[in-house]
Design a protein around this motif. Structure first.
Motif, PDB file in Angstrom:
ATOM      1  N   THR A   1       0.845  -1.213   0.000  1.00 16.52           N
ATOM      2  CA  THR A   1       0.000   0.000   0.000  1.00 16.52           C
ATOM      3  C   THR A   1       0.872   1.252   0.000  1.00 16.52           C
ATOM      4  O   THR A   1       0.454   2.297  -0.490  1.00 16.52           O
TER       5      THR A   1
ATOM      6  N   ARG B   1       6.275  -4.504   3.146  1.00 16.14           N
ATOM      7  CA  ARG B   1       7.618  -4.365   3.724  1.00 16.14           C
ATOM      8  C   ARG B   1       7.583  -3.634   5.054  1.00 16.14           C
ATOM      9  O   ARG B   1       6.670  -2.842   5.327  1.00 16.14           O
ATOM     10  N   GLY B   2       8.605  -3.935   5.859  1.00 14.99           N
ATOM     11  CA  GLY B   2       8.768  -3.266   7.147  1.00 14.99           C
ATOM     12  C   GLY B   2      10.073  -2.494   7.142  1.00 14.99           C
ATOM     13  O   GLY B   2      10.692  -2.307   6.098  1.00 14.99           O
TER      14      GLY B   2
ATOM     15  N   ASP C   1       7.060   0.327  16.973  1.00 17.96           N
ATOM     16  CA  ASP C   1       6.311  -0.907  17.231  1.00 17.96           C
ATOM     17  C   ASP C   1       5.262  -0.659  18.312  1.00 17.96           C
ATOM     18  O   ASP C   1       5.527   0.022  19.293  1.00 17.96           O
TER      19      ASP C   1
ATOM     20  N   GLY D   1       3.056  -2.414  13.352  1.00 22.34           N
ATOM     21  CA  GLY D   1       4.309  -1.740  13.005  1.00 22.34           C
ATOM     22  C   GLY D   1       4.015  -0.628  12.012  1.00 22.34           C
ATOM     23  O   GLY D   1       3.021  -0.691  11.276  1.00 22.34           O
ATOM     24  N   ILE D   2       4.875   0.366  12.027  1.00 23.30           N
ATOM     25  CA  ILE D   2       4.653   1.543  11.169  1.00 23.30           C
ATOM     26  C   ILE D   2       5.912   1.811  10.359  1.00 23.30           C
ATOM     27  O   ILE D   2       7.022   1.787  10.896  1.00 23.30           O
TER      28      ILE D   2
HETATM   29  C1  BTN Z   1       7.696  -2.579  10.744  1.00 23.22           C
HETATM   30  O1  BTN Z   1       7.273  -2.976  11.825  1.00 23.22           O
HETATM   31  O2  BTN Z   1       8.861  -2.823  10.378  1.00 23.22           O
HETATM   32  C2  BTN Z   1       6.798  -1.728   9.882  1.00 23.22           C
HETATM   33  C3  BTN Z   1       5.745  -2.561   9.198  1.00 23.22           C
HETATM   34  C4  BTN Z   1       4.847  -1.733   8.292  1.00 23.22           C
HETATM   35  C5  BTN Z   1       3.896  -2.590   7.480  1.00 23.22           C
HETATM   36  C6  BTN Z   1       2.900  -1.744   6.739  1.00 23.22           C
HETATM   37  S1  BTN Z   1       1.589  -2.682   6.026  1.00 23.22           S
HETATM   38  C7  BTN Z   1       1.034  -1.276   5.161  1.00 23.22           C
HETATM   39  C8  BTN Z   1       2.276  -0.588   4.621  1.00 23.22           C
HETATM   40  N1  BTN Z   1       2.694  -1.199   3.385  1.00 23.22           N
HETATM   41  C9  BTN Z   1       3.876  -1.808   3.505  1.00 23.22           C
HETATM   42  O3  BTN Z   1       4.459  -2.417   2.590  1.00 23.22           O
HETATM   43  N2  BTN Z   1       4.349  -1.667   4.741  1.00 23.22           N
HETATM   44  C10 BTN Z   1       3.441  -0.908   5.574  1.00 23.22           C
END
Ligand code: BTN
Length: 252
Positions: A23, A50-51, A110, A120-121
């Motif tokens: 997204t 991805r994170g 987190d 997670g953000i």
């Molecule tokens: C983390 O904890 O490392 C962050 C994770 C973030 C995941 C969200 S899901 C919506 C948005 N799209 C992604 O590809 N990543 C974030």
């Protein structure tokens, strides 16, 4: 079957996708094309979620939330976007859980409940031609234990596991977007109260930590505060105070 279609009533600037790579990618493309401040992209599943630190984010369909929220502001204020995102998501999660469950923040991004990661953000900022930021949010909503990814760093959990009940993803989505909207208005006024809201729920402060900065040797330190930009201040063994911006900080 838990899954219901995603929707967010009365939201004009919204894209709901059944499947996308990430997204954040979809939101970035839309922002480059002129999406307005506060526009939202949400997907039922991601094929390349991805994170932070190039980690992947497990994104199966029908269970969880994958949200990207666009913020347009000056670079000075966008520096506070990571703090805004975490504070808003923590508050939204708090409204969905019994009062005894206290969601807390592990710096930088987190949200944990009972020591396990629920959300997670991932913040991504573009500066040219007009600055914008994508606040990417992943929340484990209805995943059961066997549907969570193996957690090499932090144990994972979900709202369902912590509350003992299946949640309506759309209620959680509406709550997250409502909190993001509220705090976005405060960002335009200088972000007053955001740092305080972050520090008052941040469990990293006062702890002995191992700091892993990409490209550097890990070192041990004490996390002692946040500066006005939301950087973590750590004190090393020589009592030097070091501001940390991009790192993994693990408890020891
Ligand atoms: C983390 O904890 O490392 C962050 C994770 C973030 C995941 C969200 S899901 C919506 C948005 N799209 C992604 O590809 N990543 C974030």
């Amino acid at each position: 079957m838990i899954s219901t279609a995603l929707f967010l009533p009365e939201r004009k600037h919204l894209r709901i996708l059944s499947k996308t790579t990430s997204t954040n990618d979809a939101a970035k493309r839309w922002a480059r094309d002129g999406a307005r401040d506060g526009a939202v992209v949400v997907a039922d599943c991601q094929t390349a979620g991805r994170g932070r630190s190039d980690r992947s984010w497990h994104s199966p369909p029908g269970l969880n939330l994958y949200i990207s929220y666009i913020i347009r502001s000056s670079l000075q204020f966008l520096r506070l976007a990571p703090i805004l995102g975490v504070v808003a998501v923590r508050e939204a999660i708090q409204t969905q859980l019994p009062a005894a469950c206290k969601p807390v923040i592990k710096w930088p991004n987190d949200i944990l409940v009972h020591g396990a990661k629920i959300a997670g953000i991932l913040i991504e900022i573009e500066t040219q031609p007009d600055p914008f930021c994508i606040v990417g949010i992943g929340i484990n909503v209805n995943a059961d234990i066997c549907q969570l990814p193996p957690a090499p760093r932090t144990r994972a959990s979900s709202l369902r596991i912590e509350s003992g009940r299946i949640m309506d993803r759309n209620v959680v989505l509406a709550s997250v977007v409502e909190q993001l909207d509220n705090h976005r208005q405060r960002l335009a006024l200088g972000g007053s109260g955001l740092l305080e809201a972050f520090t008052s729920h941040c469990i990293s402060l006062g702890k002995q930590v191992r700091v892993n900065i990409p490209g550097h040797d890990p070192f041990l330190a004490t996390a002692c505060g946040l500066d006005h930009q939301g950087r973590l201040l750590v004190q090393d063994h020589e009592n030097r105070c070091i501001p940390i911006i991009a790192a993994d900080v693990d408890f020891i």
